[in-house]
Motif scaffolding. Structure first.
Motif, PDB file in Angstrom:
ATOM      1  N   VAL A 125      -5.406  -9.840  50.198  1.00  0.00           N
ATOM      2  CA  VAL A 125      -5.521 -11.363  50.388  1.00  0.00           C
ATOM      3  C   VAL A 125      -7.041 -11.707  50.437  1.00  0.00           C
ATOM      4  CG1 VAL A 125      -4.981 -10.971  52.873  1.00  0.00           C
ATOM      5  CG2 VAL A 125      -4.662 -13.287  51.731  1.00  0.00           C
ATOM      6  N   THR A 126      -7.621 -12.897  49.915  1.00  0.00           N
ATOM      7  CA  THR A 126      -8.677 -13.337  50.012  1.00  0.00           C
ATOM      8  C   THR A 126      -8.886 -13.936  51.693  1.00  0.00           C
ATOM      9  OG1 THR A 126      -8.644 -14.491  48.205  1.00  0.00           O
ATOM     10  CG2 THR A 126     -10.370 -15.256  49.602  1.00  0.00           C
ATOM     11  N   TYR A 127      -9.770 -13.260  52.384  1.00  0.00           N
ATOM     12  CA  TYR A 127     -10.036 -13.794  53.958  1.00  0.00           C
ATOM     13  C   TYR A 127     -11.310 -14.741  53.886  1.00  0.00           C
ATOM     14  CZ  TYR A 127     -13.378  -9.762  54.954  1.00  0.00           C
ATOM     15  OH  TYR A 127     -14.402  -9.224  55.072  1.00  0.00           O
ATOM     16  N   GLY A 128     -12.196 -14.740  52.882  1.00  0.00           N
ATOM     17  CA  GLY A 128     -13.493 -15.541  52.712  1.00  0.00           C
ATOM     18  C   GLY A 128     -14.226 -15.133  51.653  1.00  0.00           C
ATOM     19  N   PRO A 129     -15.454 -15.979  51.486  1.00  0.00           N
ATOM     20  CA  PRO A 129     -15.630 -17.462  52.050  1.00  0.00           C
ATOM     21  C   PRO A 129     -14.685 -18.362  51.481  1.00  0.00           C
ATOM     22  CG  PRO A 129     -17.267 -16.722  50.430  1.00  0.00           C
ATOM     23  CD  PRO A 129     -16.149 -15.668  50.443  1.00  0.00           C
ATOM     24  N   GLY A 130     -14.555 -19.676  51.951  1.00  0.00           N
ATOM     25  CA  GLY A 130     -13.804 -20.835  51.496  1.00  0.00           C
ATOM     26  C   GLY A 130     -13.684 -21.658  52.683  1.00  0.00           C
ATOM     27  N   LEU A 131     -12.632 -22.544  52.364  1.00  0.00           N
ATOM     28  CA  LEU A 131     -12.119 -23.391  53.390  1.00  0.00           C
ATOM     29  C   LEU A 131     -11.190 -22.812  54.458  1.00  0.00           C
ATOM     30  CD1 LEU A 131     -11.531 -26.416  50.778  1.00  0.00           C
ATOM     31  CD2 LEU A 131     -13.402 -26.280  52.347  1.00  0.00           C
ATOM     32  N   GLU A 132     -11.654 -23.048  55.666  1.00  0.00           N
ATOM     33  CA  GLU A 132     -10.731 -21.833  56.717  1.00  0.00           C
ATOM     34  C   GLU A 132      -9.255 -22.099  56.710  1.00  0.00           C
ATOM     35  OE1 GLU A 132     -12.630 -20.986  60.328  1.00  0.00           O
ATOM     36  OE2 GLU A 132     -14.136 -19.588  59.485  1.00  0.00           O
ATOM     37  N   PRO A 133      -9.187 -23.624  56.574  1.00  0.00           N
ATOM     38  CA  PRO A 133      -7.523 -23.917  56.997  1.00  0.00           C
ATOM     39  C   PRO A 133      -6.648 -23.382  55.630  1.00  0.00           C
ATOM     40  CG  PRO A 133      -8.639 -25.861  57.136  1.00  0.00           C
ATOM     41  CD  PRO A 133      -9.768 -24.708  56.636  1.00  0.00           C
ATOM     42  N   CYS A 134      -7.524 -23.503  54.653  1.00  0.00           N
ATOM     43  CA  CYS A 134      -6.648 -22.936  53.209  1.00  0.00           C
ATOM     44  C   CYS A 134      -6.581 -21.403  53.352  1.00  0.00           C
ATOM     45  CB  CYS A 134      -7.626 -23.242  52.279  1.00  0.00           C
ATOM     46  SG  CYS A 134      -7.561 -24.994  51.792  1.00  0.00           S
ATOM     47  N   LEU A 135      -7.973 -20.751  53.787  1.00  0.00           N
ATOM     48  CA  LEU A 135      -7.833 -19.209  53.953  1.00  0.00           C
ATOM     49  C   LEU A 135      -6.531 -18.807  54.731  1.00  0.00           C
ATOM     50  CD1 LEU A 135     -11.632 -18.817  54.322  1.00  0.00           C
ATOM     51  CD2 LEU A 135     -10.200 -17.804  52.396  1.00  0.00           C
ATOM     52  N   TRP A 136      -6.418 -19.250  55.775  1.00  0.00           N
ATOM     53  CA  TRP A 136      -5.364 -18.933  56.718  1.00  0.00           C
ATOM     54  C   TRP A 136      -4.018 -18.862  56.272  1.00  0.00           C
ATOM     55  CZ3 TRP A 136      -5.801 -16.112  60.796  1.00  0.00           C
ATOM     56  CH2 TRP A 136      -6.878 -16.306  61.792  1.00  0.00           C
ATOM     57  N   THR A 137      -3.569 -19.990  55.450  1.00  0.00           N
ATOM     58  CA  THR A 137      -2.220 -20.203  54.676  1.00  0.00           C
ATOM     59  C   THR A 137      -1.886 -18.889  54.018  1.00  0.00           C
ATOM     60  OG1 THR A 137      -3.095 -21.136  52.637  1.00  0.00           O
ATOM     61  CG2 THR A 137      -2.235 -22.753  54.537  1.00  0.00           C
ATOM     62  N   GLY A 138      -2.951 -18.460  53.428  1.00  0.00           N
ATOM     63  CA  GLY A 138      -2.918 -17.148  52.555  1.00  0.00           C
ATOM     64  C   GLY A 138      -2.812 -15.889  53.468  1.00  0.00           C
TER      65      GLY A 138
ATOM     66  N   VAL B  50      -9.900  -9.307  51.108  1.00  0.00           N
ATOM     67  CA  VAL B  50     -10.693  -9.240  49.906  1.00  0.00           C
ATOM     68  C   VAL B  50     -11.737 -10.684  50.320  1.00  0.00           C
ATOM     69  CG1 VAL B  50     -10.922  -9.288  47.525  1.00  0.00           C
ATOM     70  CG2 VAL B  50      -9.073  -8.124  48.550  1.00  0.00           C
ATOM     71  N   ASN B  51     -12.975 -10.235  50.216  1.00  0.00           N
ATOM     72  CA  ASN B  51     -14.080 -11.142  49.790  1.00  0.00           C
ATOM     73  C   ASN B  51     -13.999 -11.780  48.517  1.00  0.00           C
ATOM     74  OD1 ASN B  51     -16.446 -12.473  49.109  1.00  0.00           O
ATOM     75  ND2 ASN B  51     -17.674 -11.403  50.871  1.00  0.00           N
ATOM     76  N   HIS B  52     -13.832 -13.349  48.463  1.00  0.00           N
ATOM     77  CA  HIS B  52     -13.513 -13.902  47.245  1.00  0.00           C
ATOM     78  C   HIS B  52     -14.602 -13.759  46.210  1.00  0.00           C
ATOM     79  CE1 HIS B  52     -12.144 -17.342  45.215  1.00  0.00           C
ATOM     80  NE2 HIS B  52     -13.543 -17.966  45.144  1.00  0.00           N
ATOM     81  N   MET B  53     -16.008 -13.555  46.797  1.00  0.00           N
ATOM     82  CA  MET B  53     -16.968 -13.462  45.940  1.00  0.00           C
ATOM     83  C   MET B  53     -17.191 -12.007  44.970  1.00  0.00           C
ATOM     84  SD  MET B  53     -17.954 -16.269  46.455  1.00  0.00           S
ATOM     85  CE  MET B  53     -19.511 -16.749  45.285  1.00  0.00           C
ATOM     86  N   GLU B  54     -16.592 -11.265  45.782  1.00  0.00           N
ATOM     87  CA  GLU B  54     -16.533  -9.684  45.278  1.00  0.00           C
ATOM     88  C   GLU B  54     -15.480  -9.697  44.074  1.00  0.00           C
ATOM     89  OE1 GLU B  54     -15.051  -6.381  47.683  1.00  0.00           O
ATOM     90  OE2 GLU B  54     -16.908  -5.536  47.263  1.00  0.00           O
TER      91      GLU B  54
END
Ligand code: KG4
Ligand code: ZN
Length: 347
Positions: free
Chosen positions: A86-99, A117-121
């Motif tokens: 699961v993506t845990y960052g970077p990104g919009l925190e409220p969105c990341l939390w849902t995942g 997982v780091n989204h950029m990786e």
């Protein structure tokens, strides 16, 4: 081994089921993506709370679709996968939390580990992926340089291995995609603006306008796009009612050239300084035709570009990056402690 991958960092909800079919070889068992861009169009950008609510609504629907597509594969209903990425960052925190919370609930129910997982990786190693069938991560000549260009990021990343990275340059203000989106809005074009500007820019070969190429002469590998955006704003303001469709097209053309010139110039400098043999490009802006054309002119380098489907946000890349980490013995010791990290850095 089966992996369920979840992506909710921005405005796309993605769930993918991957099967590992050999050394670094994957097969897509099911892939579902719900895009929200039309919903955010009215706001001219991603509206975080709306995006969060959409993810919450979409996740169970997409999971149901993924599981129902697996009729041809033997699956244990009590434990359909061996790992959740699961993506845990970077990104919009409220969105990341849902995942993350969705992943945590499933991991508990199925008794499987989670790899954050780091989204950029994901954007880097996703370059080897496809959205159908099977594919393999080949052997790679390190160090790898990645130009990551999306709505939230503009970075040059140096990777010594699949797991070791260093951000050597980044934007000091707006991301390249963000600049495309903001300029599109100024020109009255719909969101997301990148594809729209690109569509117009491709209509002409020359432009009467001349915009700045910010940071072209700076000695570092950083970028800045806010001055360029302001230059477009002033141009539009000065033209007033004289801004015809013809001029809009020429302005879009010059703006795209300016962004691409800077991206390619800094990328070339980073290639020379670090003796790079492999260049990866990722993120939504990597779909840009002119950028692709210009990058292909760089000599003595293996250029790896993602497929159109995998240049934008997706869960396939998250599953791939998650697998590479899991292979290295990494997973969350306490899945319930995984936290969203909006400004997570690659390292
Ligand atoms: O990676 P992505 O799907 O989502 C983020 O993580 O941001 O990137 C979306 C960004 C948007 O800013 C969009 O305008 C831009 O990528 N984009 C483009 C093109 N297609 C998408 N920018 C320039 N040219 C394109 N063809
Ligand atoms: Zn992205």
């Amino acid at each position: 081994m089966k992996i369920l991958a979840i992506e909710t960092s921005c405005d796309d909800t993605g769930i993918t089921m991957l099967e590992i079919i050999g050394k670094d070889s994957f097969r897509i068992l099911a892939d579902e993506l719900a895009m929200q861009s039309s919903l955010h169009s009215a706001y001219g950008g991603v509206y975080p709370n709306l995006a969060k609510n959409e993810h919450t609504k979409n996740l169970p629907i997409l999971l149901e679709r993924v599981l129902s597509k697996l009729t041809a594969v033997k699956i244990d209903k009590k434990k359909p996968v061996d790992l959740i990425a699961v993506t845990y960052g970077p990104g919009l925190e409220p969105c990341l939390w849902t995942g993350i919370t969705f992943a945590q609930k499933l991991a508990k129910e199925w008794n499987v580990p989670i790899i954050p997982v780091n989204h950029m990786e994901g954007h880097i190693w996703g370059v080897f992926g496809k959205n159908k069938g099977s594919f393999k991560i080949p052997s790679v000549k390190f160090p790898v340089l990645s130009l990551l260009v999306s709505g939230g990021h503009t970075e040059l990343v140096l990777s010594k291995s699949f797991l070791k990275h260093k951000v050597i340059g980044k934007t000091l203000d707006d991301a390249a995609g963000e600049a495309f989106d903001k300029v599109a809005r100024m020109l009255g074009l719909p969101y997301p603006g990148g594809p729209e500007i690109s569509r117009l820019a491709e209509k002409v070969k020359k432009s009467r306008f001349s915009l700045p190429r910010p940071m072209m002469k700076s000695k570092d590998f950083n970028f800045s796009f806010s001055g360029l955006k302001t230059a477009v704003l002033y141009t539009i303001r000065d033209l007033g009612k004289k801004l015809t469709l013809e001029l809009t097209i020429e302005l879009a053309h010059e703006f795209q050239n300016a962004v691409v010139d800077v991206l390619v110039h800094k990328t070339k400098k980073a290639i020379e300084a670090n003796k790079i043999q492999t260049l990866i490009v990722g993120g939504g802006v990597s779909a840009n035709k002119h950028l692709r054309r210009e990058l292909k002119k760089i000599k003595n380098i293996e250029l790896l570009l993602p497929t159109k489907e995998l240049s934008r946000d997706n869960a396939i890349m998250i599953g791939m990056a998650g697998y590479l980490r899991y292979k290295n013995g990494e997973f969350a010791k306490r899945p319930q402690n995984i936290k969203a990290k909006g400004s997570l850095q690659l390292k």
